[in-house]
Design a protein around this motif. Structure first.
Motif, PDB file in Angstrom:
ATOM      1  N   ASN A  26     102.457  37.982  23.145  1.00 60.61           N
ATOM      2  CA  ASN A  26     103.479  36.792  22.987  1.00 60.61           C
ATOM      3  C   ASN A  26     104.621  37.913  22.544  1.00 60.61           C
ATOM      4  O   ASN A  26     105.805  37.535  23.228  1.00 60.61           O
ATOM      5  CB  ASN A  26     103.125  35.850  22.020  1.00 60.61           C
ATOM      6  CG  ASN A  26     103.974  34.977  22.014  1.00 60.61           C
ATOM      7  OD1 ASN A  26     104.711  34.305  23.291  1.00 60.61           O
ATOM      8  ND2 ASN A  26     104.524  34.457  21.012  1.00 60.61           N
ATOM      9  N   SER A  38     105.820  39.572  25.539  1.00 58.69           N
ATOM     10  CA  SER A  38     106.507  38.815  26.564  1.00 58.69           C
ATOM     11  C   SER A  38     107.993  38.599  25.970  1.00 58.69           C
ATOM     12  O   SER A  38     108.966  38.415  26.752  1.00 58.69           O
ATOM     13  CB  SER A  38     105.637  37.512  26.770  1.00 58.69           C
ATOM     14  OG  SER A  38     106.490  36.763  27.554  1.00 58.69           O
ATOM     15  N   GLY A  58     103.011  36.608  29.217  1.00 52.70           N
ATOM     16  CA  GLY A  58     102.966  35.628  28.225  1.00 52.70           C
ATOM     17  C   GLY A  58     102.026  34.391  28.527  1.00 52.70           C
ATOM     18  O   GLY A  58     101.525  33.781  27.536  1.00 52.70           O
ATOM     19  N   SER A 102      98.807  35.207  26.570  1.00 55.29           N
ATOM     20  CA  SER A 102      98.618  35.108  25.006  1.00 55.29           C
ATOM     21  C   SER A 102      98.346  33.494  25.078  1.00 55.29           C
ATOM     22  O   SER A 102      98.212  32.877  25.816  1.00 55.29           O
ATOM     23  CB  SER A 102     100.074  35.122  24.437  1.00 55.29           C
ATOM     24  OG  SER A 102     100.128  34.789  23.325  1.00 55.29           O
ATOM     25  N   THR A 103      97.913  33.375  23.842  1.00 49.52           N
ATOM     26  CA  THR A 103      97.541  32.125  23.188  1.00 49.52           C
ATOM     27  C   THR A 103      98.598  31.097  22.821  1.00 49.52           C
ATOM     28  O   THR A 103      98.577  29.821  22.868  1.00 49.52           O
ATOM     29  CB  THR A 103      96.517  32.155  21.952  1.00 49.52           C
ATOM     30  OG1 THR A 103      97.280  32.560  21.143  1.00 49.52           O
ATOM     31  CG2 THR A 103      95.265  32.795  22.402  1.00 49.52           C
ATOM     32  N   ARG A 104      99.888  31.593  22.672  1.00 50.74           N
ATOM     33  CA  ARG A 104     100.986  30.861  22.505  1.00 50.74           C
ATOM     34  C   ARG A 104     102.002  30.959  23.396  1.00 50.74           C
ATOM     35  O   ARG A 104     101.832  31.783  24.441  1.00 50.74           O
ATOM     36  CB  ARG A 104     101.762  31.673  21.175  1.00 50.74           C
ATOM     37  CG  ARG A 104     100.862  32.100  19.894  1.00 50.74           C
ATOM     38  CD  ARG A 104     101.731  32.391  18.587  1.00 50.74           C
ATOM     39  NE  ARG A 104     102.289  31.464  18.123  1.00 50.74           N
ATOM     40  CZ  ARG A 104     103.423  31.655  17.083  1.00 50.74           C
ATOM     41  NH1 ARG A 104     103.972  32.635  17.023  1.00 50.74           N
ATOM     42  NH2 ARG A 104     103.772  30.416  16.777  1.00 50.74           N
ATOM     43  N   ASN A 105     102.882  29.979  23.620  1.00 46.93           N
ATOM     44  CA  ASN A 105     103.463  29.631  24.752  1.00 46.93           C
ATOM     45  C   ASN A 105     105.178  30.033  24.490  1.00 46.93           C
ATOM     46  O   ASN A 105     105.736  29.910  25.676  1.00 46.93           O
ATOM     47  CB  ASN A 105     103.601  28.178  25.333  1.00 46.93           C
ATOM     48  CG  ASN A 105     102.124  27.714  25.496  1.00 46.93           C
ATOM     49  OD1 ASN A 105     101.390  28.746  26.183  1.00 46.93           O
ATOM     50  ND2 ASN A 105     101.943  26.304  25.298  1.00 46.93           N
ATOM     51  N   SER A 106     105.440  30.355  23.406  1.00 55.71           N
ATOM     52  CA  SER A 106     107.043  30.753  23.514  1.00 55.71           C
ATOM     53  C   SER A 106     107.455  31.696  24.393  1.00 55.71           C
ATOM     54  O   SER A 106     108.658  31.929  24.821  1.00 55.71           O
ATOM     55  CB  SER A 106     107.371  30.954  22.033  1.00 55.71           C
ATOM     56  OG  SER A 106     106.515  32.194  21.353  1.00 55.71           O
ATOM     57  N   ARG A 133     106.152  32.932  26.854  1.00 58.65           N
ATOM     58  CA  ARG A 133     106.071  32.641  28.587  1.00 58.65           C
ATOM     59  C   ARG A 133     107.627  31.575  28.800  1.00 58.65           C
ATOM     60  O   ARG A 133     108.028  31.929  29.829  1.00 58.65           O
ATOM     61  CB  ARG A 133     104.973  31.804  28.875  1.00 58.65           C
ATOM     62  CG  ARG A 133     104.817  31.243  30.150  1.00 58.65           C
ATOM     63  CD  ARG A 133     103.726  30.278  30.578  1.00 58.65           C
ATOM     64  NE  ARG A 133     104.255  29.160  29.649  1.00 58.65           N
ATOM     65  CZ  ARG A 133     103.423  28.211  29.389  1.00 58.65           C
ATOM     66  NH1 ARG A 133     102.026  28.225  29.826  1.00 58.65           N
ATOM     67  NH2 ARG A 133     103.741  26.892  28.748  1.00 58.65           N
ATOM     68  N   ASN A 134     107.595  30.604  27.955  1.00 56.19           N
ATOM     69  CA  ASN A 134     108.820  29.643  28.200  1.00 56.19           C
ATOM     70  C   ASN A 134     109.953  30.503  28.080  1.00 56.19           C
ATOM     71  O   ASN A 134     110.880  30.081  28.827  1.00 56.19           O
ATOM     72  CB  ASN A 134     108.824  28.713  27.201  1.00 56.19           C
ATOM     73  CG  ASN A 134     107.483  27.670  27.191  1.00 56.19           C
ATOM     74  OD1 ASN A 134     106.912  27.711  28.601  1.00 56.19           O
ATOM     75  ND2 ASN A 134     107.172  27.037  26.286  1.00 56.19           N
TER      76      ASN A 134
END
Length: 73
Positions: free
Chosen positions: A3, A6, A43, A46-50, A52-53
């Motif tokens: 993350n 990313s 992203g 990864s386990t988080r989305n921030s 990627r977004n």
């Protein structure tokens, strides 16, 4: 960790996309949009989305700039 990577790729693309909003430099978005999409791909792993977004948002701004400039300007 992915993350953070990313987000760093997204910041790199955003930093170089700011001058690409000037006239006659918009062609740089052809290189920066795929970089941002690559960051979004990282992203997604990864386990988080921030991250990627954020990369998707940067890519959307670059694509909008390409659309409005006709792909060149």
């Amino acid at each position: 960790m992915l993350n953070v990577l990313s987000v760093l790729i997204g910041l790199f693309a955003l930093l170089f996309m700011i001058p690409a909003f000037l006239p006659f430099l918009g062609i740089a978005n052809w290189l920066l949009v795929p970089v941002a999409l690559f960051g979004a791909l990282i992203g997604m792993l990864s386990t988080r989305n921030s991250g990627r977004n954020f990369c998707l948002l940067v890519a959307a701004f670059g694509a909008l700039r390409l659309f409005l400039g006709g792909g060149i300007f």
